[in-house]
Write an enzyme that holds these catalytic residues in place. Structure first.
Site: not given
Ligand SMILES: Cc1cc2nc3c(=O)[nH]c(=O)nc-3n(C[C@H](O)[C@H](O)[C@H](O)COP(=O)(O)OP(=O)(O)OC[C@H]3O[C@@H](n4cnc5c(N)ncnc54)[C@H](O)[C@@H]3O)c2cc1C
Length: 379
Positions: A125, A127, A129, A156-157, A278, A362
């Site tokens: 992940t 900013p 992507a 990143i966890t 119930q 994920e």
């Molecule tokens: C606690 C935590 C631990 C994490 N650990 C890791 C890790 O170890 N390694 C790593 O690489 N990443 C990690 N992540 C990142 C995580 O995988 C991403 O946050 C997740 O994939 C969503 O990406 P985003 O936050 O950028 O949301 P965005 O992609 O910005 O999405 C925002 C919203 O829009 C929706 N959305 C986006 N695209 C679409 C679409 N095409 N159609 C419909 N809805 C859509 C999403 O479902 C979401 O509701 C972690 C995140 C958190 C919070």
């Protein structure tokens, strides 16, 4: 024959994980939730029972557990604390790319580090992507016998604590997601800095940070598979990891259900025990049915994987369904426990906050639904 029962070996692992959870996780889960500290003593203790890198092949000193067995163990850890389960699960997540595409030397390096007690991280992940992993802007340029990595990863966890990472970077930005490649990157490489640490709503026993890569040089031999295979490796990794997130969700939901059962048995309001209502009984029954169904979906996805059959759709279904169940069941538990459920004096308040992440990481549950619909419409 369909076998829905655990094997004697899986039952032994379940018992081992249950005992570990009872003794090492549950007593301190509330403290880690409050302080947000990294649970080093638990990370150390899990080594003693040989479950610090469950995916590691036997030839590299690991237990080489199958994914279904891992899900059984992870459900137990998450029953105690989803933050701890996320921390302990990091080695599994980061090891999948190596299992998928690693050569002998890479496996020796990666699993050697983890089996010796190290921690792994998975850095996809950025900013710009998140859900769209193909938009990764981190680049890896080949220079002689090395790749030079530049870019920023976020969320990143275990990022601040891990010893070794799988980092996804583009080796050809013009090709978009087809230009993505995966690299093994050790923490000690010059040019890696840890940025902002997230202060999260839940899973506070896990560490989540930004990582910056400035002219980080890795040997060319650290490229997993070939250039351009990174996206495929990332997607296959997520297929493998999603049912494990489902198992975390099941553990959280089961803990909330158990808390509720104990509460309604002892709570008397206006003289009548809550358990005799119930409406309350029906709610408990609904919660229990959902937990059981979610677990079956997790295990079915992993049974398909174990049999070498396609399981991408079932993996997405298991993750999305179990995560939604965790959210519903924990919210219902808070409702049933009323004011106490809303208080930090109850365990369900933490469980509801922890449940939320299973709908996000994920691949969000919206993305899982896209994956499922694509499978349905393709056929
Ligand atoms: C606690 C935590 C631990 C994490 N650990 C890791 C890790 O170890 N390694 C790593 O690489 N990443 C990690 N992540 C990142 C995580 O995988 C991403 O946050 C997740 O994939 C969503 O990406 P985003 O936050 O950028 O949301 P965005 O992609 O910005 O999405 C925002 C919203 O829009 C929706 N959305 C986006 N695209 C679409 C679409 N095409 N159609 C419909 N809805 C859509 C999403 O479902 C979401 O509701 C972690 C995140 C958190 C919070």
């Amino acid at each position: 024959m369909v076998d829905l029962l655990l094997t004697p070996e899986q039952q032994r692992y379940q018992e081992l994980a249950r005992k570990f959870t009872r003794e090492k996780i549950i007593p301190v889960a509330g403290t880690y939730d409050r302080t947000g500290e990294f649970p080093w003593p638990i990370v150390e203790a899990v080594k003693e029972i040989g479950l610090n890198c469950m995916t590691a092949p036997k030839e590299y000193g690991g237990p080489e557990l199958d994914s279904l067995t891992i899900s059984v163990i992870v459900e137990e850890f998450a029953y105690g604390c989803a933050g701890v389960a996320t921390t302990l699960g990091g080695n599994g997540l980061s090891s999948y790319p190596v299992l998928i595409a690693g050569n002998e030397e890479q496996k020796r390096l990666f699993f050697g580090t983890l089996v010796a007690g190290g921690l792994g991280g998975f850095a996809l992940t950025e900013p710009g992507a998140g859900s769209d992993a193909g938009a990764v802007a981190t680049v890896a340029r080949r220079q002689g016998d090395e790749y030079v990595i530049n870019g920023t990863k976020c969320f990143i966890t275990t990022g601040a604590m891990a010893d070794i990472f799988i980092v996804f970077a583009s080796t050809n930005t013009a090709l978009k997601h087809r230009g993505l490649s995966a690299f093994i990157v050790e923490r000690e490489r010059e040019g890696i800095t840890i940025g902002h640490e997230e202060h999260k709503m839940g899973i506070r026993a896990s560490n989540t940070v930004e990582m910056r890569f400035k002219d980080v040089r890795v040997p060319a031999g650290h490229l997993l598979g070939r250039e351009g295979e990174g996206f495929k490796i990332a997607m296959q990794t997520l297929d493998m990891a999603r049912p494990i997130v489902g198992a975390i969700a099941v553990g959280v939901a089961r803990a909330a259900l158990d808390e509720c059962i104990n509460y309604v048995k002892s709570r008397r309001d206006g003289g009548r025990p809550l358990a005799s209502e119930q409406l309350v009984q029906f709610k408990l029954a609904d919660m229990a049915m959902k937990v059981e169904t979610a677990r079956l979906m997790v295990r079915r996805a992993l049974a398909l994987k174990g049999a070498g059959l396609p399981y991408s759709k079932e993996s997405a279904m298991a993750k999305a369904y179990a995560a939604d169940v965790a959210m519903e069941v924990t919210a219902e538990a808070v409702a049933i426990m009323g004011a106490l459920g809303y208080s930090k004096d109850s365990r369900v308040e933490k469980l509801m906050r922890d449940a939320k992440i299973t709908q996000i990481y994920e691949g969000t549950n919206q993305i899982q639904r896209i994956v499922i619909a694509n499978h349905l419409l393709r056929g």
